[in-house]
Design an enzyme around this catalytic site. Structure first.
Site, short mmCIF file in Angstrom:
data_model
loop_
_atom_site.label_atom_id
_atom_site.label_comp_id
_atom_site.label_asym_id
_atom_site.label_seq_id
_atom_site.Cartn_x
_atom_site.Cartn_y
_atom_site.Cartn_z
N ARG A 8 0.85 -1.38 -0.04
CA ARG A 8 0.07 -0.14 -0.06
C ARG A 8 0.86 1.38 -0.04
O ARG A 8 0.52 2.26 0.49
CB ARG A 8 -0.87 0.15 1.32
CG ARG A 8 -1.98 -1.11 1.18
CD ARG A 8 -2.57 -0.73 0.17
NE ARG A 8 -3.87 -2.03 -0.16
CZ ARG A 8 -3.74 -3.34 -0.48
NH1 ARG A 8 -2.49 -3.49 -1.11
NH2 ARG A 8 -4.52 -4.27 -0.18
N SER B 82 -11.35 -0.30 2.37
CA SER B 82 -10.81 -0.77 3.79
C SER B 82 -10.30 0.64 4.10
O SER B 82 -9.61 1.52 3.73
CB SER B 82 -9.59 -1.47 3.40
OG SER B 82 -9.89 -2.72 2.85
N GLU C 147 -6.10 4.37 5.63
CA GLU C 147 -5.59 4.04 4.13
C GLU C 147 -6.02 5.21 3.29
O GLU C 147 -5.19 5.68 2.68
CB GLU C 147 -6.16 2.76 3.60
CG GLU C 147 -5.62 2.20 2.58
CD GLU C 147 -6.05 0.91 1.93
OE1 GLU C 147 -5.88 -0.01 2.37
OE2 GLU C 147 -6.94 0.90 0.89
C1 LIG Z 1 -15.53 -0.36 -2.47
C2 LIG Z 1 -14.14 -0.23 -2.29
C3 LIG Z 1 -13.22 -1.17 -2.42
C4 LIG Z 1 -11.84 -0.93 -2.71
N1 LIG Z 1 -10.88 -2.05 -2.45
C5 LIG Z 1 -9.45 -1.96 -2.68
C6 LIG Z 1 -8.78 -3.20 -2.69
O1 LIG Z 1 -9.16 -4.25 -2.74
N2 LIG Z 1 -7.53 -2.79 -2.50
C7 LIG Z 1 -6.92 -1.62 -2.77
O2 LIG Z 1 -5.57 -1.48 -2.81
N3 LIG Z 1 -7.74 -0.24 -2.79
C8 LIG Z 1 -9.05 -0.55 -2.90
N4 LIG Z 1 -9.84 0.38 -2.75
C9 LIG Z 1 -9.27 1.89 -2.66
C10 LIG Z 1 -9.30 2.71 -4.02
O3 LIG Z 1 -10.38 2.05 -4.79
C11 LIG Z 1 -8.10 2.27 -4.68
O4 LIG Z 1 -6.93 2.94 -3.89
C12 LIG Z 1 -7.76 3.37 -5.89
O5 LIG Z 1 -6.65 2.73 -6.57
C13 LIG Z 1 -7.82 4.49 -5.70
O6 LIG Z 1 -7.85 5.40 -7.11
P1 LIG Z 1 -8.69 6.56 -7.35
O7 LIG Z 1 -8.59 6.81 -8.82
O8 LIG Z 1 -10.00 6.42 -7.00
O9 LIG Z 1 -7.73 7.57 -6.36
P2 LIG Z 1 -8.58 8.86 -5.63
O10 LIG Z 1 -9.29 8.26 -4.59
O11 LIG Z 1 -9.04 9.80 -6.44
O12 LIG Z 1 -7.12 9.39 -4.94
C14 LIG Z 1 -6.55 8.49 -4.10
C15 LIG Z 1 -5.04 9.15 -3.83
O13 LIG Z 1 -4.32 8.99 -5.40
C16 LIG Z 1 -3.94 10.29 -5.75
N5 LIG Z 1 -4.22 10.23 -7.11
C17 LIG Z 1 -5.25 9.51 -7.91
N6 LIG Z 1 -4.89 9.81 -9.14
C18 LIG Z 1 -3.81 10.15 -9.12
C19 LIG Z 1 -3.02 10.65 -10.42
N7 LIG Z 1 -3.38 10.56 -11.84
N8 LIG Z 1 -1.91 11.18 -10.49
C20 LIG Z 1 -1.31 11.51 -8.94
N9 LIG Z 1 -2.08 11.11 -7.91
C21 LIG Z 1 -3.22 10.71 -8.26
C22 LIG Z 1 -4.86 11.18 -5.04
O14 LIG Z 1 -4.21 12.37 -4.96
C23 LIG Z 1 -4.97 10.58 -3.57
O15 LIG Z 1 -3.76 10.84 -2.86
C24 LIG Z 1 -11.27 0.29 -2.59
C25 LIG Z 1 -12.15 1.40 -2.67
C26 LIG Z 1 -13.63 1.17 -2.51
C27 LIG Z 1 -14.44 2.39 -2.45
#
Ligand SMILES: Cc1cc2nc3c(=O)[nH]c(=O)nc-3n(C[C@H](O)[C@H](O)[C@H](O)COP(=O)(O)OP(=O)(O)OC[C@H]3O[C@@H](n4cnc5c(N)ncnc54)[C@H](O)[C@@H]3O)c2cc1C
Length: 358
Positions: A165, A242, A348
């Protein structure tokens, strides 16, 4: 700049559905927009936040007092014939769409990451992982805008500093890079990975090796049973997944936690503390187990915030919750787990717009 808007509510852009407005929001659908948007923020001395799919953030009730860059760069391109299994994905592309794209081509390596919400650009940030696979195993390069060098750069896998992570993007080089695309290297015709107990149970008694498609369906079914799959209308899904990382501890600390669990009568007769192998001889302890045994049940409610009725690791917005209510619940859980096991749970999701986190 017509693509920069003012006072835009952020809650609808998050899976928790919480948070006040962004002072400014720019939709970044082309790489070149990044340079102009950053110049806009610099000229006004505004802080900048990069938003992907909003599935791993908690936005403050006051919102974000600067410029939010919403990354919308799209497209999935596979490399030419001599490099099968290589694909470059726009950072704003939906992650699960790409997983399906790979499975349909019989490219292995991401099938266990099916159903994770968010964008491809979000995958390197916390090195997303699930059911025995991690994004770092398939990421070849990350293309980004480097805010320190003021230049577009390409980082190889090694430069990303991946671990559980974690990567340079959310630790030592936090806020430095704006990810614009990610190139993944998949195993053409490779076998699926069925290492994780939940998946092994799912396929018990089924004779032949399942296809990548079957593993994708299994992962999505297991995730749905834990409210870890976004299902429209399901209140258990108004979460950030999580909410805490699984603590990774030394063997010695693991024994100490086991002792604490025994002395607080948190374990049944003959039961042992669940554990997963982590790199460098360390042990990963499921945070959900610690939370449950510290006395929280599924569906526990604290005002409008609560725990999912299907999984103790997901904090949910039960309807109209504020960010402050979620933080209070987070604090209550951290405190009780610490009092019971002397283990500090690390959240997280990324906190956005809170003092000290901008
Ligand atoms: C129902 C559910 C289940 C999930 N299951 C998992 C799982 O099994 N495993 C897991 O690891 N995660 C899980 N997650 C967490 C999440 O989905 C992941 O961490 C995902 O990769 C976040 O991506 P996002 O585009 O939504 O980022 P955001 O939530 O928009 O941003 C998260 C972070 O990443 C940064 N970020 C996003 N995009 C960029 C970019 N293009 N450039 C620079 N920084 C960026 C943001 O600034 C922020 O700091 C889950 C979430 C939910 C709601």
């Amino acid at each position: 700049m017509p693509w920069i808007q003012e006072n835009i509510p952020l809650a609808p852009f998050t899976t928790l559905g919480i948070g006040g407005p962004a002072r400014y929001l720019a939709e970044i659908s082309e790489e070149s927009h990044v340079v102009d948007a950053l110049a806009f923020a610099h000229g006004r001395s505004l802080p900048v936040f990069v938003l992907g799919g909003g599935s791993n953030i908690l936005v403050a009730d006051e919102g974000f007092p600067g410029l939010v860059l919403r990354i919308r760069v799209r497209g999935i391109r596979s490399a030419d014939g001599d490099r099968p299994g290589i694909a470059t994905v726009g950072a704003g592309e939906d992650w699960d769409t790409f997983v399906l794209w790979c499975v349909q081509r019989n490219w292995a390596g991401v099938e266990c990451l099916s159903g994770i919400p968010g964008t491809a650009g979000g995958t390197p940030i916390q090195n997303v992982g699930a059911y025995g696979e991690e994004a770092s195993e398939v990421i070849l390069t990350v293309r980004a805008f480097d805010r320190s060098l003021q230049a577009f750069v390409e980082l190889g896998n090694g430069a990303c500093g991946f671990s559980y992570r974690s990567s340079v993007f959310n630790t030592s080089q936090r806020d430095r890079y704006i990810v614009l695309s990610v190139t993944y290297s998949l195993r053409v015709g490779g076998e699926p990975r069925i290492h994780y107990p939940d998946l092994q149970r799912y396929f018990t008694g089924k004779p032949e090796t399942p296809s990548l498609g079957a593993v994708r369906e299994a992962v999505r079914a297991v995730r749905a049973s834990k409210a870890m799959l976004l299902v429209p209308g399901d209140p258990d899904c108004r979460s950030a997944g999580s909410f805490f990382k699984n603590p990774v501890v030394s063997e010695e600390d693991f024994l100490r936690i086991t002792e604490a669990a025994r002395s607080h009568q948190c374990m049944r007769e003959g039961e042992s503390l669940p554990r997963f192998r982590a790199p460098a001889g360390r042990v990963k302890v499921p945070a959900a187990w610690l939370i449950e045994r510290a006395g929280f049940r599924k569906g526990y409610a604290r005002g409008r915030a609560g725990l999912s009725t299907k999984h103790t690791l997901a904090l949910v917005n039960r309807g109209g919750a504020t960010a402050m209510e979620v933080l209070e619940l987070m604090g209550e859980i951290q405190q009780r787990v610490y009092e019971t096991f002397s283990v500090e749970l690390t959240p997280e999701p990324v906190l956005v717009g809170f003092p000290g986190n901008q």
